[in-house]
Write an enzyme that holds these catalytic residues in place. Structure first.
Site, PDB file in Angstrom:
ATOM      1  N   ALA C  46       0.841  -1.198   0.000  1.00 54.20           N
ATOM      2  CA  ALA C  46       0.000   0.000   0.000  1.00 54.20           C
ATOM      3  C   ALA C  46       0.873   1.244   0.000  1.00 54.20           C
ATOM      4  CB  ALA C  46      -0.936   0.007   1.198  1.00 54.20           C
ATOM      5  N   GLU C  47       0.348   2.300  -0.588  1.00 56.62           N
ATOM      6  CA  GLU C  47       1.095   3.520  -0.850  1.00 56.62           C
ATOM      7  C   GLU C  47       1.545   4.238   0.419  1.00 56.62           C
ATOM      8  OE1 GLU C  47      -1.778   2.283  -2.092  1.00 56.62           O
ATOM      9  OE2 GLU C  47      -2.657   3.931  -3.232  1.00 56.62           O
TER      10      GLU C  47
END
Lengths: 241, 216, 216, 241
Positions: C46-47
């Site tokens: 995830a970013e």
């Protein structure tokens, strides 16, 4: 996660080295340069290598061992002062050296490693190290454009690697290794210790395994450091075999 | 030059003040810690990736704990390790209060030449350009003249430039000069030397500080 | 649309193969893990800065361990935390094998529009542009048409573009399309639907894959 | 090293906030945004603030609490979808929002933090998010120029800080904090735990204290996370006081 097991041996990784490849090496004055992978590289007999790294090591330390074999066509580095043989090869026209300011070189490798298309800086502007780098005007100021650097192969020295390739480093042997590890098509890690996935604290991982293709176990440094040498005269020559 | 190097390093050590973050170059600057007031709280950083370097350990020397020249050091409480890109981020960002660098030539405008003697010595630039760009204060240490007597404090550098307009102060074994917008100012004379000695060994013009003193 | 979302997510889950590094966008893509083969070795990233996300924990929920939407997750053995700049370095560098994003419109050239409906909905672009740029494979999930029947698979996007020429595959509740240099190719039809159904609900022309099949 | 003691209290740091300042805030959807410093910021009454951060938080979480007070003139962020009030203010012309691709925004903050003069990328080229960013041609390719971002003040949330300001972070609460910590003239850290120098393992320090000016102790998050909210309807509104 067996699929994520990247541990192999020196023989197996030899096929990743090829004539004419661009090789990025981790390390700073030989500290943090993977000794086993340097020997492995030498054994393959590859030539016409384009090297990128902080410096030229010492004649018997780090990448210096390889440079002395005259199988390198070019070197991008911040200095070669600790390796007089590299200087001789340069002066004889046998080795093309591009000098880069040290931190700028690190950022060029990082830019390659994180997928950016280069950056602007005033550092080096107007000096010989600007070479023919494009000058970019933003507002009223001109900046040097520094291009990203990527390699075919990166060789990296780590303290610990898990089998996925998550890495930690040892003190100042971290130096250029984290971004060198990110900037090539194939990254090979020599690790002092290889542990199962889940053994490393996820907070302490410096390089995620996502960048690593192969891991080999280290046998430790196999050279004498300059401060271990008994005689200052000897320091510019390889120690006796 | 043995004594001269000590003289220069000893005087340079007085530029290091309490609370500073300091970077020392190779050569004469590496001798500065030998003359430091041990009561000072100072953090030395090195470009390879360490902040809070302590002295060379006498036992348990570790090849993986070194300064930028590759020599063993230790780490003080509160020190940290990081990668070299981060180290230069600190340098460019202006986090270094004082950079002390060796020099080959310095011009009266503060231009620094210290990375190459074409055809002779090719060390390479290392981190000098970034230090010259980013450090809040840059002091150049060098012998006053070449061995053959040629000047190293010059009107224009004849050697390739490292960075223009960056040196704030020059310390030699003869004198301390401040580099000002208007040119070179003689600020201190080393003990046992006269103003005439300095003038005889300095090719370019300089003004004399109203506070001119003999180095203590 | 409840059932449609499930249908889309279930089909999208089959794109996730053993050994992949996968990023899932918000909306329908976040439902994909519900349909995954649990025997797969897959790392979700995830970013915000995590690789190796595991399922939402049932106990000891920790607000500081979340996915990019802020919802609690866990971490698998071999997972790691890093800063968001490093996360996007991975994304731009091509370390993500598969990015599954929600879409508002996709053109027959693979142009993606998913960040703004001017004057109405302003979520902002988030990390979609980087994912579209860097992921080795990008699949867009969306309902086949708007609620009022207007097409979302279009000749040219009328909504502002997120990234041009990035979508490789479109999965809707009606069909799976491959985006090829020559245009749109119908590759699968969802169970219970006919080719005529797809044609009736798709405004633009498409070719039919020689391997056209019904989604299993 | 008492000189390196940067620990202070919320009252003392208030004077660092001023009308019209550019404020960089750490956090991602409120996770990792310093709750005590947000309240402190609100209490100072400063206005005309220019904000830079990943997103607009939620109306009752993170920077969202401050944005709802209409004392912000502009926001650079990657999305504001979780804060409908920010969207309303934007549509009413009361808040200027510059959207940036998320990773590009992170790199712009990093560039500011590490003293680079911006970078080139193809991400966003030809889209509305290119705004009037300069197009730079290198070789045959045009790239967007992305300028560095620096702030007057950065607010950061850390897991542990030593008194020099060396920082570690907690899981995904690390997110944007490390580079936000580097990019302003004054960096203020809210830390869950404050320890003496020497207590943190030097290998595990994520941000060196060199960047930190003040440290205040955290009292922990004082908001409910969206997944703790009982009713989906409530999620777009602040919870009852």
């Amino acid at each position: 996660m067996n699929l994520f097991n990247k541990v192999t041996d020196y023989e197996t990784i030899k096929s990743n080295f090829f004539d004419g490849m661009t090789l990025l090496f981790g390390g700073f004055g030989g500290v943090g340069t993977p000794p086993g992978l340097i020997d492995c590289l030498i054994e393959t007999g590859v030539k016409d290598v384009k090297l990128v790294g902080n410096d030229a090591g010492f004649p018997w330390i780090g990448i210096g061992k390889f440079i002395c074999l005259e199988r390198t066509v070019s070197l991008v580095a911040s200095h070669i002062g600790s390796n007089p043989i590299a200087g001789d090869l340069m002066n004889q026209g046998k080795l093309k050296v591009e000098f880069s300011p040290q931190g700028i070189l690190m950022e060029r490798i990082r830019a390659g490693g994180v997928g950016l298309d280069g950056f602007l800086t005033q550092i080096g502007k107007g000096t010989k190290l600007a070479y023919d780098k494009p000058l970019i005007k933003i507002g009223d100021t001109e900046y040097l454009y520094e291009a990203p650097i990527t390699g075919d192969v990166s060789i990296v020295y780590a303290k610990k690697a898990d089998t996925f390739g998550n890495l930690t480093f040892d003190k100042t042997a971290r130096n250029t290794n984290p971004f060198v590890a990110m900037a090539s098509k194939v990254t090979i890690v020599e690790a002092e210790e290889i542990v199962p996935m889940g053994e490393l604290n996820p907070e302490e991982i410096i390089v995620a395994g996502i960048y690593v293709k192969y891991i080999v176990p280290s046998k430790g440094y196999n050279w004498k450091w300059i401060w271990e040498m008994p005689d200052k005269q000897l320091r510019n020559e390889p120690p006796a075999k | 030059m043995g004594d001269a190097r000590q003289t220069i390093a000893k005087r340079a050590a007085r530029e290091v003040k309490n609370g500073m973050i300091v970077n020392l170059g190779i050569g004469i600057p590496s001798l500065v810690p030998d003359f430091l007031d041990v009561s000072l709280d100072v953090f030395f950083m090195a470009e390879n990736g360490i902040l809070g370097m302590g002295p060379t350990p006498s036992t348990n020397v570790d090849g993986n704990l070194s300064n930028a020249a590759g020599y063993p050091v230790s780490i003080l409480p509160g020190g940290s390790y990081f990668d070299s890109a981060t180290a230069f981020g600190m340098i460019r960002r202006g986090c270094i209060d004082l950079s002390i660098l060796g020099a080959l030539q310095v011009s009266e405008q503060g231009d620094l030449a210290n990375w190459i003697v074409p055809g002779k010595r090719v060390p390479g630039v290392g981190g000098a350009m970034e230090l010259a760009y980013g450090a809040k204060n840059l002091i150049a240490l060098m012998s006053h003249c070449e061995k053959d007597g040629r000047p190293k404090i010059v009107k224009e550098c004849t050697l390739p430039i490292t960075t223009y307009h960056c040196v704030k102060k020059i310390i030699t074994e003869m004198a301390v000069f401040i580099i000002h917008n208007d040119g070179l100012i003689l600020d201190e004379i080393m003990p046992g030397l006269s103003l005439a000695d300095i003038k005889n060994h300095t090719e370019i013009d300089f003004t004399i500080s109203p506070h001119l003193k003999t180095t203590a």
